[in-house]
Design a protein around this motif. Structure first.
Motif, PDB file in Angstrom:
ATOM      1  N   GLN A   1      23.207 -24.840  25.658  1.00  0.00           N
ATOM      2  CA  GLN A   1      24.620 -24.961  26.055  1.00  0.00           C
ATOM      3  C   GLN A   1      25.158 -23.688  26.709  1.00  0.00           C
ATOM      4  O   GLN A   1      26.318 -23.649  27.090  1.00  0.00           O
ATOM      5  N   LEU A   2      24.354 -22.605  26.821  1.00  0.00           N
ATOM      6  CA  LEU A   2      24.882 -21.333  27.310  1.00  0.00           C
ATOM      7  C   LEU A   2      24.970 -21.303  28.833  1.00  0.00           C
ATOM      8  O   LEU A   2      24.121 -21.868  29.539  1.00  0.00           O
ATOM      9  N   GLY A   3      26.010 -20.601  29.303  1.00  0.00           N
ATOM     10  CA  GLY A   3      26.141 -20.356  30.719  1.00  0.00           C
ATOM     11  C   GLY A   3      25.425 -19.078  31.111  1.00  0.00           C
ATOM     12  O   GLY A   3      24.810 -18.407  30.278  1.00  0.00           O
ATOM     13  N   PRO A   4      25.464 -18.668  32.405  1.00  0.00           N
ATOM     14  CA  PRO A   4      24.726 -17.476  32.838  1.00  0.00           C
ATOM     15  C   PRO A   4      25.140 -16.219  32.102  1.00  0.00           C
ATOM     16  O   PRO A   4      24.300 -15.446  31.667  1.00  0.00           O
ATOM     17  N   LYS A   5      26.463 -15.978  31.946  1.00  0.00           N
ATOM     18  CA  LYS A   5      26.897 -14.749  31.279  1.00  0.00           C
ATOM     19  C   LYS A   5      26.502 -14.763  29.809  1.00  0.00           C
ATOM     20  O   LYS A   5      26.017 -13.767  29.268  1.00  0.00           O
ATOM     21  N   GLU A   6      26.761 -15.898  29.138  1.00  0.00           N
ATOM     22  CA  GLU A   6      26.437 -15.963  27.714  1.00  0.00           C
ATOM     23  C   GLU A   6      24.926 -15.865  27.488  1.00  0.00           C
ATOM     24  O   GLU A   6      24.466 -15.278  26.498  1.00  0.00           O
ATOM     25  N   ALA A   7      24.129 -16.428  28.386  1.00  0.00           N
ATOM     26  CA  ALA A   7      22.670 -16.414  28.213  1.00  0.00           C
ATOM     27  C   ALA A   7      22.139 -14.985  28.227  1.00  0.00           C
ATOM     28  O   ALA A   7      21.295 -14.613  27.408  1.00  0.00           O
ATOM     29  N   SER A   8      22.621 -14.155  29.143  1.00  0.00           N
ATOM     30  CA  SER A   8      22.145 -12.766  29.185  1.00  0.00           C
ATOM     31  C   SER A   8      22.511 -12.025  27.915  1.00  0.00           C
ATOM     32  O   SER A   8      21.703 -11.260  27.368  1.00  0.00           O
ATOM     33  N   ALA A   9      23.730 -12.235  27.415  1.00  0.00           N
ATOM     34  CA  ALA A   9      24.160 -11.538  26.195  1.00  0.00           C
ATOM     35  C   ALA A   9      23.348 -11.996  24.993  1.00  0.00           C
ATOM     36  O   ALA A   9      22.945 -11.183  24.151  1.00  0.00           O
ATOM     37  N   VAL A  10      23.098 -13.304  24.908  1.00  0.00           N
ATOM     38  CA  VAL A  10      22.366 -13.825  23.741  1.00  0.00           C
ATOM     39  C   VAL A  10      20.904 -13.410  23.788  1.00  0.00           C
ATOM     40  O   VAL A  10      20.316 -13.035  22.765  1.00  0.00           O
ATOM     41  N   LEU A  11      20.276 -13.447  24.962  1.00  0.00           N
ATOM     42  CA  LEU A  11      18.857 -13.112  25.054  1.00  0.00           C
ATOM     43  C   LEU A  11      18.594 -11.633  24.802  1.00  0.00           C
ATOM     44  O   LEU A  11      17.462 -11.249  24.477  1.00  0.00           O
TER      45      LEU A  11
END
Length: 615
Positions: free
Chosen positions: A77-87
């Motif tokens: 469900q993550l978008g581009p910005k959230e994906a970088s922060a989570v990864l």
């Protein structure tokens, strides 16, 4: 004495005295060389097997860690910005990964690749060239069909260590994939260590292309490629003598890497591997010349009475050929036959001594291999225990969170019911018992919640390690007196400060003290010590004189809900909580105990000024 008889005697003496020595030396040389080939080849096979096992463990552990990250993180469900922060979170935790990137089913990046800013350690620098190689080697299609896949290893011009692309499917819908680049720098260090200064060690992929080599070697010789091709085709260990690109001869062993189709090769220089056999051959030639000189003297001096001494010498040669080094030829007289007998006995003694040295060397080498195997097994057990404790901690935190709210309502309802119903009535007594059990459940849930607190508490602050120890001792002082336990406390002066949380460290010491008191129901001696370790760490020890822990239970004492105590109300979470708190403070906890001999628990915590954590 006729010349013909002398010639015949010389010929007979030469056949009896020199030819057997040469034959024995040749047989002994080939037998020793064959035995060394088998023995040293077996040891190289063991080393290659351990290297292959480490290679498999590193790659499959990387896949497992990547799969766990994909399962526990909401990547679908993550978008581009959230994906970088989570990864960035799993990238910091997984020290062997160079980068992480989330892609769609067509292999297009949803967000830019996440690269660790710290670098160092097992990680390798990520450049535009390495990113291009990673994008070409990423097994996107295989991961979409199988759920997880391992790409072909590759190397970049900037670094000598190999890399491999990993891919796992984020969810069953196969709409997104989590890709990672696994650094094989750790394998490169193991290869360098196995190769040493003049050895041979490398790892190849399923096509025979080098993945990790020693001494900066980038290509394999024709003989090395033939060894690799034979091992890959047979999928079984192969031992051969090969020559490297510089022409040096090695006794090398190839072992396939299970589950990956790769191969590991470890070798030793043939000159060192077969040195004892070469020594035997030189000694044989030397003593053969000595025997020839003795037979020449005997042929010119003696014509009679030579058959019996020669027969005895022949018997000695036969015994030596059979490996009975203890038998000697009688040394009678001071003539040439006596000299020959003494020379032969000396030769047999030298062979016996060298054979003993060879066996002793083999035993020492085997002991070293066994010790390295044991250390590797202990490291693997520690990794498995850490992963198991992390999973149990996450599970415990989830259970505590889900049970806490309904249990709070139950406690409130029971408390109100106890106030409305007389305590002396049967219903009141039942409600009181239910309230006590509910409070006990609340205590257990609190302990479950504490198993995950240290993961959210952060790094903490520098503090005096003696402070939480004194607070814990003050907390149990009344129980010490009631149980008749004698306290022996030695807290060193000017302790280095440690980085952490005083309340969590106090909880650790309190749990250790309560376990020690429980182990001494009839009294005993409790020893608490705190000392500095070369200024880089702090050592805390808690020793009791209780009944001890059996060896069969020692490996499980840090597991949640496991306890050896018979006291009511104990659920077996104390040491589990202590273990996780110590690990969260980058420390190490050890247990030494024997049944009936008491228990000593030692905790090592790094000083606040130390940059490297204890492992």
């Amino acid at each position: 004495m006729p010349v013909r008889f002398v010639s015949r005697l010389m010929l007979v003496l030469a056949l009896v005295g020199v030819v057997p020595v040469l034959l024995l030396g040749g047989l002994s040389f080939h037998a020793n060389r064959d035995e060394l080939h088998r023995l040293v080849g077996g040891l190289q096979t063991q080393s290659a097997t351990e290297l292959a096992r480490s290679c498999r463990q590193l790659v499959l552990t990387g896949v497992d860690n990547l799969r766990l990250a994909a399962e526990y993180l909401p990547l679908e469900q993550l978008g581009p910005k959230e994906a970088s922060a989570v990864l960035s979170i799993p990238l910091r935790q997984l020290a062997a990964l160079n980068l992480l990137v989330l892609v769609d089913a067509q292999g297009h990046a949803i967000a830019p690749a996440v690269v660790s800013p710290e670098g160092g350690g097992n990680r390798q620098p990520v450049t535009d060239a390495s990113l291009d190689l990673f994008s070409r080697q990423a097994p996107v299609r295989d991961a979409l069909s199988t759920g997880a896949a391992i790409g072909l290893p590759y190397r970049t011009p900037e670094t000598s260590g190999g890399r491999v692309a990993l891919a796992v499917r984020v969810s069953g819908a196969a709409s997104r994939l989590l890709l990672a680049e696994l650094s094989l720098a750790e394998l490169g260090r193991q290869v360098e260590e196995l190769a040493g200064e003049d050895g041979l060690a490398f790892i190849v992929d399923a096509q025979g292309v080098p993945v990790a080599t020693a001494h900066g070697a980038g290509t394999l010789s024709e003989a090395q490629r033939a060894l690799v091709a034979e091992g890959l085709s047979q999928s079984s260990p192969v031992v051969r003598t090969v020559h490297d690109a510089n022409g040096a001869e090695f006794l090398a062993a190839f072992v396939p890497v299970p589950d990956l189709g790769w191969g590991a090769v470890v070798g030793r220089k043939a000159s060192a591997a077969f040195a004892p056999a070469e020594h035997v051959r030189r000694s044989t030639f030397f003593w053969a010349l000595m025997a020839l000189a003795a037979t020449g003297v005997l042929g010119f001096v003696l014509a009679r009475g030579v058959s019996q001494p020669v027969a005895r010498l022949s018997e000695g040669v036969a015994a030596l050929a059979e490996g009975r080094y203890g038998e000697r030829v009688p040394e009678e007289g001071r003539d040439e036959l006596g000299l020959l007998a003494r020379s032969f006995n000396h030769m047999a003694g030298e062979l016996q001594r060298r054979d003993a040295e060879l066996r002793r060397w083999s035993e020492e080498l085997q002991q070293r291999v066994d010790e390295r195997t044991r250390q590797l097994r202990e490291a693997q057990d520690q990794i498995a225990r850490t992963r198991r404790m992390a999973a149990l901690g996450s599970l415990s935190a989830g259970i505590a969170h889900e049970l806490n709210n309904p249990l709070t309502g139950i406690l409130g309802l029971l408390s109100l019911s106890c106030e409305e119903v007389p305590a002396s009535s049967p219903v009141g007594q039942s409600l009181t018992m239910a309230l006590e059990q509910a409070r006990r459940m609340a205590g257990i849930i609190r302990e479950l919640g504490q198993m995950a607190e240290q993961e959210r508490a952060g790094a903490g602050r520098p503090l005096d390690p003696a402070q939480p120890v004194r607070a814990a001792l003050h907390e149990v002082r009344e129980e010490l007196q009631s149980r008749g336990v004698t306290l022996s406390c030695e807290l060193g002066e000017q302790m280095p400060r440690v980085l952490g949380h005083a309340d969590q460290l106090q909880k650790v010491v309190t749990n250790l003290l309560q376990n020690a008191l429980t182990a001494m129901p009839s009294g005993g001696t409790l020893s608490v010590g705190l000392a500095a370790v070369e200024g880089d760490a702090v050592c805390l020890s808690v020793k009791d004189t209780g009944k001890g822990i059996p060896e069969t239970m020692r490996e499980r004492i840090f597991d949640p809900f496991f306890t050896t105590k018979d006291e009511p109300g104990r659920v077996g979470l104390g040491l589990s909580v202590a273990h996780r708190i110590v690990e969260a403070h980058h420390g190490r906890i050890r247990v030494e105990s024997d049944a009936g001999q008491g228990t000593t628990i030692t905790i090592i915590l790094p000083a606040a000024s130390a940059e490297a954590h204890l492992t």
